[in-house]
Design a protein around this motif. Sequence first.
Motif, PDB file in Angstrom:
ATOM      1  N   ASN A 174     -90.994  58.751 -51.471  1.00  0.00           N
ATOM      2  CA  ASN A 174     -90.956  59.186 -52.822  1.00  0.00           C
ATOM      3  C   ASN A 174     -90.770  57.448 -53.749  1.00  0.00           C
ATOM      4  OD1 ASN A 174     -90.075  59.731 -54.885  1.00  0.00           O
ATOM      5  ND2 ASN A 174     -88.619  61.222 -54.364  1.00  0.00           N
ATOM      6  N   ILE A 175     -91.383  57.488 -54.379  1.00  0.00           N
ATOM      7  CA  ILE A 175     -91.211  56.168 -55.183  1.00  0.00           C
ATOM      8  C   ILE A 175     -89.989  56.140 -56.142  1.00  0.00           C
ATOM      9  CG2 ILE A 175     -93.373  55.236 -55.327  1.00  0.00           C
ATOM     10  CD1 ILE A 175     -93.530  56.401 -58.322  1.00  0.00           C
ATOM     11  N   TYR A 176     -89.231  57.038 -55.966  1.00  0.00           N
ATOM     12  CA  TYR A 176     -87.892  57.504 -57.011  1.00  0.00           C
ATOM     13  C   TYR A 176     -87.021  56.935 -56.274  1.00  0.00           C
ATOM     14  CZ  TYR A 176     -90.530  59.017 -60.473  1.00  0.00           C
ATOM     15  OH  TYR A 176     -91.519  58.983 -62.584  1.00  0.00           O
ATOM     16  N   SER A 177     -87.272  56.702 -54.725  1.00  0.00           N
ATOM     17  CA  SER A 177     -86.052  57.144 -53.443  1.00  0.00           C
ATOM     18  C   SER A 177     -85.828  55.115 -53.763  1.00  0.00           C
ATOM     19  CB  SER A 177     -86.978  56.833 -51.868  1.00  0.00           C
ATOM     20  OG  SER A 177     -86.840  58.487 -52.086  1.00  0.00           O
ATOM     21  N   TYR A 178     -84.374  54.937 -53.334  1.00  0.00           N
ATOM     22  CA  TYR A 178     -83.321  54.060 -53.246  1.00  0.00           C
ATOM     23  C   TYR A 178     -84.048  52.985 -52.628  1.00  0.00           C
ATOM     24  CZ  TYR A 178     -79.957  56.198 -56.176  1.00  0.00           C
ATOM     25  OH  TYR A 178     -79.487  56.737 -56.924  1.00  0.00           O
ATOM     26  N   VAL A 179     -83.854  51.363 -52.659  1.00  0.00           N
ATOM     27  CA  VAL A 179     -85.352  50.629 -52.208  1.00  0.00           C
ATOM     28  C   VAL A 179     -84.498  50.020 -51.529  1.00  0.00           C
ATOM     29  CG1 VAL A 179     -83.770  48.210 -53.483  1.00  0.00           C
ATOM     30  CG2 VAL A 179     -86.365  48.390 -52.790  1.00  0.00           C
ATOM     31  N   HIS A 180     -83.032  50.247 -50.487  1.00  0.00           N
ATOM     32  CA  HIS A 180     -82.418  50.188 -50.034  1.00  0.00           C
ATOM     33  C   HIS A 180     -82.023  50.870 -48.715  1.00  0.00           C
ATOM     34  CE1 HIS A 180     -78.818  53.148 -51.622  1.00  0.00           C
ATOM     35  NE2 HIS A 180     -79.093  53.241 -50.458  1.00  0.00           N
ATOM     36  N   GLY A 240     -85.690  47.004 -43.433  1.00  0.00           N
ATOM     37  CA  GLY A 240     -85.719  45.659 -43.701  1.00  0.00           C
ATOM     38  C   GLY A 240     -84.397  44.974 -44.445  1.00  0.00           C
ATOM     39  N   VAL A 241     -83.856  46.359 -45.097  1.00  0.00           N
ATOM     40  CA  VAL A 241     -83.283  45.991 -46.366  1.00  0.00           C
ATOM     41  C   VAL A 241     -81.314  46.400 -46.128  1.00  0.00           C
ATOM     42  CG1 VAL A 241     -82.758  46.675 -49.318  1.00  0.00           C
ATOM     43  CG2 VAL A 241     -84.899  46.837 -47.864  1.00  0.00           C
ATOM     44  N   GLY A 242     -80.657  45.091 -45.333  1.00  0.00           N
ATOM     45  CA  GLY A 242     -79.772  45.070 -44.760  1.00  0.00           C
ATOM     46  C   GLY A 242     -79.023  44.362 -46.875  1.00  0.00           C
ATOM     47  N   PRO A 243     -77.917  44.791 -46.397  1.00  0.00           N
ATOM     48  CA  PRO A 243     -76.519  44.464 -47.750  1.00  0.00           C
ATOM     49  C   PRO A 243     -76.648  43.786 -48.809  1.00  0.00           C
ATOM     50  CG  PRO A 243     -75.192  45.321 -45.350  1.00  0.00           C
ATOM     51  CD  PRO A 243     -76.548  44.833 -45.237  1.00  0.00           C
ATOM     52  N   LYS A 244     -77.062  42.216 -47.890  1.00  0.00           N
ATOM     53  CA  LYS A 244     -77.315  41.041 -48.775  1.00  0.00           C
ATOM     54  C   LYS A 244     -78.472  41.302 -49.770  1.00  0.00           C
ATOM     55  CE  LYS A 244     -75.047  37.340 -46.104  1.00  0.00           C
ATOM     56  NZ  LYS A 244     -75.100  35.941 -46.006  1.00  0.00           N
ATOM     57  N   LYS A 293     -80.272  43.963 -50.014  1.00  0.00           N
ATOM     58  CA  LYS A 293     -80.026  45.307 -51.226  1.00  0.00           C
ATOM     59  C   LYS A 293     -79.074  44.646 -52.609  1.00  0.00           C
ATOM     60  CE  LYS A 293     -77.040  49.456 -52.371  1.00  0.00           C
ATOM     61  NZ  LYS A 293     -75.721  50.351 -51.855  1.00  0.00           N
ATOM     62  N   GLU A 294     -78.157  43.628 -52.164  1.00  0.00           N
ATOM     63  CA  GLU A 294     -77.435  43.162 -53.482  1.00  0.00           C
ATOM     64  C   GLU A 294     -78.163  42.219 -54.816  1.00  0.00           C
ATOM     65  OE1 GLU A 294     -73.774  40.110 -53.973  1.00  0.00           O
ATOM     66  OE2 GLU A 294     -73.466  40.666 -52.330  1.00  0.00           O
ATOM     67  N   ALA A 295     -78.802  41.252 -53.260  1.00  0.00           N
ATOM     68  CA  ALA A 295     -79.658  40.705 -54.294  1.00  0.00           C
ATOM     69  C   ALA A 295     -81.460  41.317 -54.863  1.00  0.00           C
ATOM     70  CB  ALA A 295     -81.153  39.584 -52.663  1.00  0.00           C
ATOM     71  N   GLY A 344     -82.234  44.221 -60.666  1.00  0.00           N
ATOM     72  CA  GLY A 344     -82.607  45.162 -61.779  1.00  0.00           C
ATOM     73  C   GLY A 344     -83.598  45.888 -60.931  1.00  0.00           C
ATOM     74  N   ILE A 345     -84.078  45.850 -58.999  1.00  0.00           N
ATOM     75  CA  ILE A 345     -85.016  46.323 -58.620  1.00  0.00           C
ATOM     76  C   ILE A 345     -83.913  47.400 -57.354  1.00  0.00           C
ATOM     77  CG2 ILE A 345     -86.396  46.925 -56.880  1.00  0.00           C
ATOM     78  CD1 ILE A 345     -86.367  43.831 -57.139  1.00  0.00           C
ATOM     79  N   TYR A 346     -83.610  48.673 -58.117  1.00  0.00           N
ATOM     80  CA  TYR A 346     -82.400  49.799 -57.318  1.00  0.00           C
ATOM     81  C   TYR A 346     -83.343  50.643 -56.871  1.00  0.00           C
ATOM     82  CZ  TYR A 346     -79.013  47.528 -60.278  1.00  0.00           C
ATOM     83  OH  TYR A 346     -78.695  47.281 -60.727  1.00  0.00           O
ATOM     84  N   THR A 347     -84.734  51.271 -57.075  1.00  0.00           N
ATOM     85  CA  THR A 347     -85.721  52.013 -56.690  1.00  0.00           C
ATOM     86  C   THR A 347     -86.945  51.453 -56.392  1.00  0.00           C
ATOM     87  OG1 THR A 347     -86.936  52.544 -58.254  1.00  0.00           O
ATOM     88  CG2 THR A 347     -84.834  53.920 -58.235  1.00  0.00           C
ATOM     89  N   ILE A 348     -87.739  52.210 -55.462  1.00  0.00           N
ATOM     90  CA  ILE A 348     -89.048  52.357 -54.628  1.00  0.00           C
ATOM     91  C   ILE A 348     -90.097  51.396 -56.089  1.00  0.00           C
ATOM     92  CG2 ILE A 348     -91.209  52.342 -53.199  1.00  0.00           C
ATOM     93  CD1 ILE A 348     -89.105  53.691 -51.928  1.00  0.00           C
TER      94      ILE A 348
END
Length: 677
Positions: A2-8, A12-16, A18-20, A25-29
């Motif tokens: 789902n392209i509207y899912s959260y990018v985190h 391979g997307v850890g807390p750091k 995700k924050e970066a 401005g990247i929140y979703t796929i």
Amino acid sequence: MNIYSYVHELKGVGPKAKEALNKAGIYTILDLLLYFPRDYENIDLNIDIEDIDEKQKIALDCTLIEVKRDVRTQTKKTLTTLIFNYKGLKVRAVWFNQPYIKMTFKIGETYKLLGKYKKKGKDLEVMNPLNACKELDKTEIIPKYNLNSNLTNKLLSKLIHGVLDNVLIKENLPLNIVDKYNFISLNDSIREIHFPKDRVTLKKAKDRLKFQELFTYSVKILMLKNHIKGDRKGIGFKISEELALLKEKLPFSLTKAQSRVMREILIDEKKTSPMNRLVQGDVGSGKTIIAIIAMFNVIKNGYQGVFMAPTEILANQHYLEILKVLEGFDVEVELLTGSTKGKEKLRIKERIRNGDPIIVVGTHALIEDDVEFKRLGMVITDEQHRFGVHQRSRLINKNEEADVLVMTATPIPRTLSLYLYSDLDISIIDELPPGRQKIDTVFYNEENRSLGYELALEEIKKGRQVYIVCPLIEENEDLKIKSVEETYEYLVEGLLKGVPIEILHGKMKPKEKDEIMKRFKVGETKVLISTTVIEVGVNVPNASVMIIENAERFGLSQLHQLRGRVGRGRHKSYCILIAKANNNVTKKRMQIMTMSSDGFYIAEQDLKIRGGGELFGFRQHGDNGLILSDFVEDIDILKAANNDAKFVVESNTMENIKICKEIVNSLENTTKYICFN
């Protein structure tokens, strides 16, 4: 996927990470897929020495033939030098402070060295080359993204590759449009813009995505227009008897243009369908007083009025001006911005919810979900291009019966405004009030910049104040552009030593910016060095000089806007343009600015010249929700996309109705115009 899912949620997307990503401005796929490269690096492989461009990175297959002894410089740097062979030529590769680097090479082995090569007689030299191109077997185009401290090209490329391996982006333009322009598919366009095969395919991808973006923008605007022009019922305000008293009390008479526009607005207010009007007026043409009179009539009918500005500085200024103009008329005015304190904010929101007939001045804080108007009668936005169609929609949704008035001091050519604002009726204030000071505009090449500062110093000695505008906050080595900080250092120790100087830019906190502007307004600060944050609306009558560094980096209309910050008092005023006039286009643009003070003429010229900068400023894509297109540079694509959008919106075929519905649904999930399912 789902392209509207959260990018985190991606592997391979850890807390750091995700924050970066969130910081960018990247929140979703979808945000990730639409985080397009800001630029590309063309890497040529194993070219002949005569074809080497010293400004471009290239990769050459070099064989190591000698390892030199490390050298310690006077500045305590360690130089490591290795000698390679490339097609019979010697290549001298030098690394700074990397003595360990020689351990990764063996004499007689061949390596792909990536870097910028310089010709030294018959030989070549390369500084700090990378040995990271083993997989490079042909000319490549490497994407370069906007990055932050923890966001790297490597991370973005890895994540985008991973997503594209697991998603198929379906076609969503009518097939007849795809065939008409011979577009490559949407799926291929997204893949090519991130990982281009070659320059030709990259251009095809960009053209397709620009059309996609402007087509969706046009559909959104046209559907909004249909919604507004539909069966929506407005309020139908009576004309207050106090309007005549207000006009009499004004310390000046309205110009003919102001009176004409005021009549158009009051006629709209009387109608039972909601007003949706754009007021265009040049810098200093008197739009604010029009807005105040329009809101005054709404308040006197027992309704609420909203005045939204793009910055806190401007919101504060409007708040004070409204208080001053409406003093003695029993009209209450509130100020709601991001800086408004908690208790005060709650008090104002409560008044808004109760339906008190008040004027509320503020910033984007006004369109937050918890700001609930009970009797909203009019919404006014200042500097419309700073908000865009999404905010326009959100404002209308606060109360669909309310009148909407949008204003801009950026003169927009009629040919362009018809496409950008086709959902609005347009009024133009094409006359300046009497007594407005003429501003002498002078252009200096960079090597003569001191002449501009000498004039500024003379004005400071007379008691006047000076604006200096730079395009950047920090120095940019690649672009060689004057920054706010660099200019400050240059002046405090040089031409303006001893003069009170301060810096202002958009990264400062609102409270800090307000305090700096207050000191400048009262004359404590004599020189304000700023980015274009001061472009809109700031009013300091004692400021008589505007110096614009790297003027070639700004659009003509933005230069005109900046120029309008001076000439607001009784003092003779000057605008000094300092630019690198390396070509005829720049010279022509500077000549237009020195010859004309007509904002609409300047905007037309800006549109004709195009490549000289964006109509709305240094980089305006994000302000309108656009991430790839430019309304000025891509005017031909905009025209074509708008015409096709009209056909799709107005026709009643099942396919076109479905497309419009999909666009509306997708735009509820994202503010992006390009990619939707």
